[in-house]
Design a protein around this motif. Structure first.
Motif, PDB file in Angstrom:
ATOM      1  N   UNK A   1      42.314  43.242  37.637  1.00  0.00           N
ATOM      2  CA  UNK A   1      42.733  44.213  38.659  1.00  0.00           C
ATOM      3  C   UNK A   1      42.082  43.910  40.006  1.00  0.00           C
ATOM      4  N   UNK A   2      40.818  43.467  39.991  1.00  0.00           N
ATOM      5  CA  UNK A   2      40.150  43.091  41.240  1.00  0.00           C
ATOM      6  C   UNK A   2      40.857  41.910  41.895  1.00  0.00           C
ATOM      7  N   UNK A   3      41.324  40.967  41.081  1.00  0.00           N
ATOM      8  CA  UNK A   3      42.110  39.856  41.618  1.00  0.00           C
ATOM      9  C   UNK A   3      43.389  40.371  42.280  1.00  0.00           C
ATOM     10  N   UNK A   4      44.053  41.356  41.641  1.00  0.00           N
ATOM     11  CA  UNK A   4      45.246  41.941  42.238  1.00  0.00           C
ATOM     12  C   UNK A   4      44.946  42.637  43.558  1.00  0.00           C
ATOM     13  N   UNK A   5      43.807  43.340  43.635  1.00  0.00           N
ATOM     14  CA  UNK A   5      43.423  44.007  44.885  1.00  0.00           C
ATOM     15  C   UNK A   5      43.186  42.986  45.991  1.00  0.00           C
ATOM     16  N   UNK A   6      42.520  41.872  45.660  1.00  0.00           N
ATOM     17  CA  UNK A   6      42.297  40.818  46.650  1.00  0.00           C
ATOM     18  C   UNK A   6      43.614  40.195  47.091  1.00  0.00           C
ATOM     19  N   UNK A   7      44.557  40.038  46.180  1.00  0.00           N
ATOM     20  CA  UNK A   7      45.880  39.540  46.558  1.00  0.00           C
ATOM     21  C   UNK A   7      46.565  40.489  47.539  1.00  0.00           C
ATOM     22  N   UNK A   8      46.424  41.783  47.292  1.00  0.00           N
ATOM     23  CA  UNK A   8      47.051  42.772  48.160  1.00  0.00           C
ATOM     24  C   UNK A   8      46.417  42.755  49.559  1.00  0.00           C
ATOM     25  N   UNK A   9      45.095  42.586  49.618  1.00  0.00           N
ATOM     26  CA  UNK A   9      44.392  42.608  50.903  1.00  0.00           C
ATOM     27  C   UNK A   9      44.654  41.338  51.700  1.00  0.00           C
ATOM     28  N   UNK A  10      44.544  40.190  51.022  1.00  0.00           N
ATOM     29  CA  UNK A  10      44.678  38.907  51.720  1.00  0.00           C
ATOM     30  C   UNK A  10      46.121  38.438  51.859  1.00  0.00           C
ATOM     31  N   UNK A  11      47.036  39.045  51.078  1.00  0.00           N
ATOM     32  CA  UNK A  11      48.446  38.637  51.044  1.00  0.00           C
ATOM     33  C   UNK A  11      48.576  37.153  50.682  1.00  0.00           C
ATOM     34  N   UNK A  12      47.700  36.725  49.757  1.00  0.00           N
ATOM     35  CA  UNK A  12      47.729  35.356  49.253  1.00  0.00           C
ATOM     36  C   UNK A  12      47.678  35.396  47.734  1.00  0.00           C
ATOM     37  N   UNK A  13      48.400  34.478  47.104  1.00  0.00           N
ATOM     38  CA  UNK A  13      48.386  34.386  45.648  1.00  0.00           C
ATOM     39  C   UNK A  13      47.180  33.565  45.220  1.00  0.00           C
ATOM     40  N   UNK A  14      46.097  34.247  44.893  1.00  0.00           N
ATOM     41  CA  UNK A  14      44.843  33.565  44.569  1.00  0.00           C
ATOM     42  C   UNK A  14      44.887  32.857  43.230  1.00  0.00           C
ATOM     43  N   UNK A  15      45.884  33.156  42.387  1.00  0.00           N
ATOM     44  CA  UNK A  15      45.966  32.467  41.093  1.00  0.00           C
ATOM     45  C   UNK A  15      46.301  30.980  41.255  1.00  0.00           C
ATOM     46  N   UNK A  16      46.780  30.595  42.435  1.00  0.00           N
ATOM     47  CA  UNK A  16      47.041  29.172  42.669  1.00  0.00           C
ATOM     48  C   UNK A  16      45.767  28.348  42.637  1.00  0.00           C
ATOM     49  N   UNK A  17      44.635  29.006  42.860  1.00  0.00           N
ATOM     50  CA  UNK A  17      43.352  28.296  42.865  1.00  0.00           C
ATOM     51  C   UNK A  17      42.733  28.175  41.479  1.00  0.00           C
TER      52      UNK A  17
ATOM     53  N   UNK B   1      51.771  42.983  43.739  1.00  0.00           N
ATOM     54  CA  UNK B   1      50.844  42.009  43.165  1.00  0.00           C
ATOM     55  C   UNK B   1      50.975  42.035  41.643  1.00  0.00           C
ATOM     56  N   UNK B   2      50.613  40.916  41.026  1.00  0.00           N
ATOM     57  CA  UNK B   2      50.711  40.806  39.564  1.00  0.00           C
ATOM     58  C   UNK B   2      49.442  40.287  38.924  1.00  0.00           C
ATOM     59  N   UNK B   3      48.397  39.987  39.708  1.00  0.00           N
ATOM     60  CA  UNK B   3      47.183  39.446  39.106  1.00  0.00           C
ATOM     61  C   UNK B   3      47.484  38.153  38.359  1.00  0.00           C
TER      62      UNK B   3
ATOM     63  N   UNK C   1      56.981  28.163  38.022  1.00  0.00           N
ATOM     64  CA  UNK C   1      56.205  28.605  39.168  1.00  0.00           C
ATOM     65  C   UNK C   1      55.434  29.880  38.835  1.00  0.00           C
ATOM     66  N   UNK C   2      54.336  30.077  39.580  1.00  0.00           N
ATOM     67  CA  UNK C   2      53.576  31.302  39.428  1.00  0.00           C
ATOM     68  C   UNK C   2      54.382  32.490  39.943  1.00  0.00           C
ATOM     69  N   UNK C   3      53.996  33.680  39.501  1.00  0.00           N
ATOM     70  CA  UNK C   3      54.742  34.873  39.884  1.00  0.00           C
ATOM     71  C   UNK C   3      54.704  35.083  41.387  1.00  0.00           C
ATOM     72  N   UNK C   4      53.534  34.886  41.992  1.00  0.00           N
ATOM     73  CA  UNK C   4      53.395  35.030  43.423  1.00  0.00           C
ATOM     74  C   UNK C   4      53.420  36.489  43.868  1.00  0.00           C
ATOM     75  N   UNK C   5      53.700  36.687  45.140  1.00  0.00           N
ATOM     76  CA  UNK C   5      53.749  38.012  45.739  1.00  0.00           C
ATOM     77  C   UNK C   5      55.177  38.327  46.148  1.00  0.00           C
TER      78      UNK C   5
END
Length: 489
Positions: A193-209, A235-237, A220-224
């Motif tokens: 859930x924290x990863x999802x919150x960071x995705x929402x704040x940064x508007x970046x799909x952090x799972x790519x990292x 967001x989908x975490x 492909x990843x789910x993305x935003x």
């Protein structure tokens, strides 16, 4: 000696296995910290005349592998799989298949087999029979290669599902180890859930990292995604869909509340409270009606286990959390409100309602066993955002009945354990467990839930936990001690 008579002594009465007791020192009345033996020290009937303690030291037991599954399924992106193994190649699902093999091997020898009844096994057997009958029906009608491959994957996924349910219900040896699994589930869900919150704040799909050597991306990843305008994103975490993310978060909220209330140490209770707030706060970020309904139903399920003071505290915390969200991200609550108020004009709602005519036309052709397990795939037919309709297509009306049995077996076993439980903490945990299959049954009306592996794994854990709590609260010793034996020594 002469004049003395000896009194004949009766031979010692043989002790039956059910009369065995653990010798312990009597606690003194005035000692507040007097020794009280744990019920986990009760002897377990392993074989005729052979007993063992459930509390045995082991390096790897069933709970250890269940914890590994939780970590892998929650912290790795859903599209990250072992090469050439498609969707069943997620590392967490592969460990689930290992658990299924472990459980089956334990049935081959009487000293390894589980003793005592377990209703959750029979509930899953009903579900598995519906899958196998529909699979056979699909083979008889003839299937293209695409459908045949999908049917095989569905059976492998069901086998992993079985391994998670059975090894949680039968293999977790003690109540303490069940707590270990549930606590790790809350922790890992909070990280997701924290990863999802960071995705929402940064508007970046952090799972790519997140890159793991030896694993590859399946598609492909789910993305935003944008929804509702105003710059808001979904967001989908690490999960496979935004709705799945919100529902999995809702699953964990009752468990987080449980450990925030009953953890042994104060620092743990505060940590679980923080985790629960993070998890609950991430649900609106998926911008999903399903997630809001899921967490509302979960709270309602927990309501009977709370006193009025705790209910008031939950309402206050909820209102405070909503106030924080409205300040941090203006427009978020308005967008969520519009999802419900404008539901009649929502294209996704219209698409779901338009599915009914097509689905029932297909169902009239093969009403009882469906078209075949896992064969109704979007590439050949259409997307169905409804698991119950998907089950009707794949497994017919018998599959629908089996799904009802599977979900509500978990609910009823948790309720039975709730009524048997002698402590408040056990009753509260039973209420938290019962909420998950009920929420799963209701949210299956809004998306094809069994197509997403994170949802399936968490549901399987809680169905198995319902069976485990039924076993731990059972009055018969052989049932309380029913657990996979020597393989975890």
């Amino acid at each position: 000696m002469a004049g003395q008579t000896r009194t004949a002594q009766a031979p010692p009465k043989p002790v039956a296995p059910d009369d065995l007791r653990i010798f312990k020192r009597k606690p003194k009345r005035n000692r507040p910290n007097a020794y009280r033996p744990s019920p986990d020290l009760l002897p377990v009937l392993v074989d005729e005349g052979t007993y063992a303690s459930r509390r045995r030291h082991s390096h790897v037991d069933a709970a250890s592998l269940l914890i590994l599954i939780v970590v892998l399924i929650q912290l790795l992106p859903s599209r990250l799989v072992v090469p050439d193994l498609t969707s069943v190649g997620r590392p967490g699902l592969l460990v689930g298949l290992l658990l299924a093999v472990w459980w089956l091997l334990s049935k081959l020898h009487p000293r390894l087999a589980m003793v005592g009844p377990q209703p959750m096994r029979w509930a899953f057997v009903v579900y598995a029979l519906s899958l196998l009958l529909s699979y056979a029906a699909g083979q008889f009608r003839g299937m293209p290669t695409l459908e045949a491959n999908s049917a095989d994957r569905a059976l492998l996924g069901a086998l992993a599902f079985m391994g998670i349910i059975f090894m949680t219900a039968d293999g977790v040896p003690t109540r303490e180890r069940l707590d270990d699994v549930q606590r790790v589930l809350v922790y890992c869900t909070a990280i997701n859930s924290l990863l999802g919150i960071l995705q929402f704040i940064t508007k970046k799909d952090l799972t790519q990292n997140i890159v793991i050597p030896g694993l590859t991306l399946q598609g492909e990843l789910v993305g935003l995604a944008d929804r509702g305008g105003g710059g808001l994103i979904r967001v989908a975490g690490t999960t496979g869909h935004y709705i799945e993310f919100s529902v999995v978060m809702a699953f964990a909220v009752p468990l987080g509340i449980h450990y925030a209330r009953y953890a042994a140490r104060k620092v743990e209770r505060r940590l679980f409270l923080l985790c629960t707030l993070v998890i609950a706060g991430s649900i609106p970020l998926a911008l999903s009606r399903t997630g809001i309904l899921a967490v509302a139903v979960a709270i309602v399920c927990m309501w009977p286990a709370w006193n009025w003071r705790f209910r008031f505290n939950v309402l206050v915390v909820t209102m405070g959390l909503l106030a924080v969200l409205s300040v941090v991200r203006p427009g978020l609550l308005g967008t969520l409100r519009s999802l419900f108020s404008n539901a009649e004009d929502d294209p996704s709602i219209k698409g779901r309602t338009e599915d009914y005519d097509v689905v029932f036309q297909y169902a009239s052709e093969r009403p009882w066993l469906g078209r075949g397990t896992g064969t109704f795939i979007p590439e050949l037919y259409r997307y169905l955002d409804n698991q119950w309709l998907m089950t009707l297509m794949n497994n017919g009306y018998l599959g629908i009945a089996a799904m009802v049995v599977l979900h509500f077996a978990g609910v009823f076993l948790a309720i039975i354990a709730f009524r048997r439980a002698e402590t408040e903490v056990d009753r509260h945990l039973c209420a938290a467990i019962a909420s998950v299959p009920l929420v799963a049954a209701l949210t299956g009306l809004t998306f094809d839930s069994f197509s997403f592996s994170t949802f399936v794994v968490v549901l399987g854990l809680q169905l198995g936990a319902a069976g485990a709590m039924w076993r731990f609260t059972h009055p018969a010793r052989t049932t309380r001690g029913a657990a996979v034996g020597a393989l975890n020594r």
